[in-house]
Design a protein around this motif. Structure first.
Motif, PDB file in Angstrom:
ATOM      1  N   ILE A  68       0.828  -1.212   0.000  1.00 17.60           N
ATOM      2  CA  ILE A  68       0.000   0.000   0.000  1.00 17.60           C
ATOM      3  C   ILE A  68       0.859   1.257   0.000  1.00 17.60           C
ATOM      4  CG2 ILE A  68      -1.652   1.335   1.386  1.00 17.60           C
ATOM      5  CD1 ILE A  68      -2.799  -1.455   2.257  1.00 17.60           C
ATOM      6  N   THR A  69       1.875   1.295   0.862  1.00  7.70           N
ATOM      7  CA  THR A  69       2.691   2.515   0.943  1.00  7.70           C
ATOM      8  C   THR A  69       3.527   2.731  -0.319  1.00  7.70           C
ATOM      9  OG1 THR A  69       4.417   1.330   2.170  1.00  7.70           O
ATOM     10  CG2 THR A  69       2.793   2.549   3.467  1.00  7.70           C
ATOM     11  N   VAL A  70       4.042   1.655  -0.915  1.00 10.14           N
ATOM     12  CA  VAL A  70       4.811   1.804  -2.156  1.00 10.14           C
ATOM     13  C   VAL A  70       3.889   2.215  -3.297  1.00 10.14           C
ATOM     14  CG1 VAL A  70       6.160   0.544  -3.884  1.00 10.14           C
ATOM     15  CG2 VAL A  70       6.708   0.317  -1.468  1.00 10.14           C
ATOM     16  N   ALA A  71       2.682   1.682  -3.342  1.00  8.84           N
ATOM     17  CA  ALA A  71       1.733   2.082  -4.384  1.00  8.84           C
ATOM     18  C   ALA A  71       1.420   3.573  -4.268  1.00  8.84           C
ATOM     19  CB  ALA A  71       0.451   1.255  -4.286  1.00  8.84           C
ATOM     20  N   ILE A  72       1.190   4.054  -3.056  1.00  2.00           N
ATOM     21  CA  ILE A  72       0.931   5.478  -2.844  1.00  2.00           C
ATOM     22  C   ILE A  72       2.160   6.298  -3.246  1.00  2.00           C
ATOM     23  CG2 ILE A  72       0.512   7.252  -1.077  1.00  2.00           C
ATOM     24  CD1 ILE A  72      -1.239   5.112   0.357  1.00  2.00           C
ATOM     25  N   GLY A  73       3.334   5.839  -2.850  1.00  2.00           N
ATOM     26  CA  GLY A  73       4.571   6.536  -3.212  1.00  2.00           C
ATOM     27  C   GLY A  73       4.775   6.594  -4.723  1.00  2.00           C
ATOM     28  N   CYS A  74       4.486   5.500  -5.425  1.00  2.00           N
ATOM     29  CA  CYS A  74       4.618   5.488  -6.884  1.00  2.00           C
ATOM     30  C   CYS A  74       3.634   6.451  -7.534  1.00  2.00           C
ATOM     31  CB  CYS A  74       4.387   4.078  -7.428  1.00  2.00           C
ATOM     32  SG  CYS A  74       5.746   2.951  -7.139  1.00  2.00           S
ATOM     33  N   LEU A  75       2.406   6.471  -7.029  1.00  2.00           N
ATOM     34  CA  LEU A  75       1.417   7.401  -7.581  1.00  2.00           C
ATOM     35  C   LEU A  75       1.870   8.849  -7.408  1.00  2.00           C
ATOM     36  CD1 LEU A  75      -1.902   5.706  -6.437  1.00  2.00           C
ATOM     37  CD2 LEU A  75      -1.106   6.013  -8.790  1.00  2.00           C
ATOM     38  N   ILE A  76       2.361   9.167  -6.233  1.00  2.00           N
ATOM     39  CA  ILE A  76       2.845  10.532  -5.975  1.00  2.00           C
ATOM     40  C   ILE A  76       4.042  10.838  -6.870  1.00  2.00           C
ATOM     41  CG2 ILE A  76       3.926  12.030  -4.245  1.00  2.00           C
ATOM     42  CD1 ILE A  76       2.142  10.579  -2.159  1.00  2.00           C
ATOM     43  N   TYR A  77       4.973   9.891  -6.988  1.00  2.00           N
ATOM     44  CA  TYR A  77       6.144  10.088  -7.859  1.00  2.00           C
ATOM     45  C   TYR A  77       5.695  10.360  -9.289  1.00  2.00           C
ATOM     46  CZ  TYR A  77      10.385   9.314 -10.491  1.00  2.00           C
ATOM     47  OH  TYR A  77      11.438   9.478 -11.355  1.00  2.00           O
ATOM     48  N   ASN A  78       4.762   9.546  -9.782  1.00  2.00           N
ATOM     49  CA  ASN A  78       4.290   9.720 -11.154  1.00  2.00           C
ATOM     50  C   ASN A  78       3.638  11.083 -11.365  1.00  2.00           C
ATOM     51  OD1 ASN A  78       5.247   7.186 -11.793  1.00  2.00           O
ATOM     52  ND2 ASN A  78       3.253   6.199 -11.692  1.00  2.00           N
ATOM     53  N   LEU A  79       2.988  11.607 -10.341  1.00  5.21           N
ATOM     54  CA  LEU A  79       2.359  12.928 -10.453  1.00  5.21           C
ATOM     55  C   LEU A  79       3.388  14.054 -10.475  1.00  5.21           C
ATOM     56  CD1 LEU A  79      -0.677  12.503  -8.028  1.00  5.21           C
ATOM     57  CD2 LEU A  79      -0.748  12.697 -10.527  1.00  5.21           C
ATOM     58  N   ILE A  80       4.413  13.961  -9.632  1.00  5.37           N
ATOM     59  CA  ILE A  80       5.361  15.069  -9.529  1.00  5.37           C
ATOM     60  C   ILE A  80       6.525  14.966 -10.506  1.00  5.37           C
ATOM     61  CG2 ILE A  80       4.771  15.517  -7.121  1.00  5.37           C
ATOM     62  CD1 ILE A  80       7.443  14.230  -6.349  1.00  5.37           C
ATOM     63  N   SER A  81       6.789  13.769 -11.034  1.00  2.00           N
ATOM     64  CA  SER A  81       7.953  13.617 -11.923  1.00  2.00           C
ATOM     65  C   SER A  81       7.788  14.414 -13.220  1.00  2.00           C
ATOM     66  CB  SER A  81       8.214  12.146 -12.232  1.00  2.00           C
ATOM     67  OG  SER A  81       7.171  11.601 -13.010  1.00  2.00           O
ATOM     68  N   ASP A  82       6.551  14.596 -13.673  1.00  5.19           N
ATOM     69  CA  ASP A  82       6.337  15.409 -14.877  1.00  5.19           C
ATOM     70  C   ASP A  82       6.680  16.871 -14.627  1.00  5.19           C
ATOM     71  OD1 ASP A  82       5.488  13.279 -16.400  1.00  5.19           O
ATOM     72  OD2 ASP A  82       3.367  13.588 -15.956  1.00  5.19           O
ATOM     73  N   LYS A  83       6.478  17.327 -13.413  1.00  7.26           N
ATOM     74  CA  LYS A  83       6.674  18.744 -13.108  1.00  7.26           C
ATOM     75  C   LYS A  83       8.107  19.096 -12.713  1.00  7.26           C
ATOM     76  CE  LYS A  83       1.846  19.122 -11.767  1.00  7.26           C
ATOM     77  NZ  LYS A  83       1.531  18.114 -12.727  1.00  7.26           N
ATOM     78  N   ILE A  84       8.756  18.223 -11.952  1.00  3.19           N
ATOM     79  CA  ILE A  84      10.094  18.546 -11.464  1.00  3.19           C
ATOM     80  C   ILE A  84      11.181  17.645 -12.040  1.00  3.19           C
ATOM     81  CG2 ILE A  84       9.199  19.489  -9.305  1.00  3.19           C
ATOM     82  CD1 ILE A  84      10.205  16.937  -7.930  1.00  3.19           C
ATOM     83  N   GLY A  85      10.788  16.679 -12.847  1.00  4.18           N
ATOM     84  CA  GLY A  85      11.766  15.742 -13.397  1.00  4.18           C
ATOM     85  C   GLY A  85      11.849  14.510 -12.520  1.00  4.18           C
ATOM     86  N   GLY A  86      12.207  13.409 -13.121  1.00 11.24           N
ATOM     87  CA  GLY A  86      12.276  12.157 -12.381  1.00 11.24           C
ATOM     88  C   GLY A  86      13.639  11.914 -11.770  1.00 11.24           C
ATOM     89  N   ILE A  87      13.771  10.782 -11.143  1.00 10.01           N
ATOM     90  CA  ILE A  87      15.043  10.362 -10.564  1.00 10.01           C
ATOM     91  C   ILE A  87      15.986  10.018 -11.715  1.00 10.01           C
ATOM     92  CG2 ILE A  87      16.193   8.558  -9.215  1.00 10.01           C
ATOM     93  CD1 ILE A  87      13.566   8.288  -7.632  1.00 10.01           C
TER      94      ILE A  87
END
Length: 109
Positions: A68-87
């Motif tokens: 559950i926590t990794v799924a939430i983290g991935c969703l958040i990452y996918n939302l912000i990676s477009d705006k600030i760039g990914g890892i």
């Protein structure tokens, strides 16, 4: 450099949840068995080893919480990676692995 654009949420969460469950099982299952053995010896009726059972079941709960926590983290990452760039990661091609029966002269040429 390569950049991780998106994570596959469910697949990443499945892998992480299983890792969480296995790692916690390595520590908690032996402790649970130990606890059940001694709680049953001290309190044959009242204890019934339920404390140990809790430790044996914890890897399952830990794996679910990890999922559950990794799924939430991935969703958040996918939302912000477009705006600030990914890892960003640096990758390189690895040499072909040695296969059983391969001639040693073939690998040195």
């Amino acid at each position: 450099m390569k950049r991780i654009k998106k994570f596959g949420v469910i697949q990443t969460a499945k892998v992480a949840g299983l890792i969480y469950a296995i790692v916690s099982a390595i520590f908690l299952v032996p402790f649970g068995l130990f606890s059940m053995m001694f709680s049953f010896a001290d309190f044959p009726i009242a204890g019934m080893g339920l404390g140990g059972f809790f430790f044996i079941m914890m890897p399952i709960f830990y794996g679910l919480i990890g999922f559950i926590t990794v799924a939430i983290g991935c969703l958040i990452y996918n939302l912000i990676s477009d705006k600030i760039g990914g890892i960003e990661v640096e990758v390189e091609d690895s040499p072909a692995p040695y296969t059983y029966g391969q001639n040693i002269q073939e690998t040195t040429e």
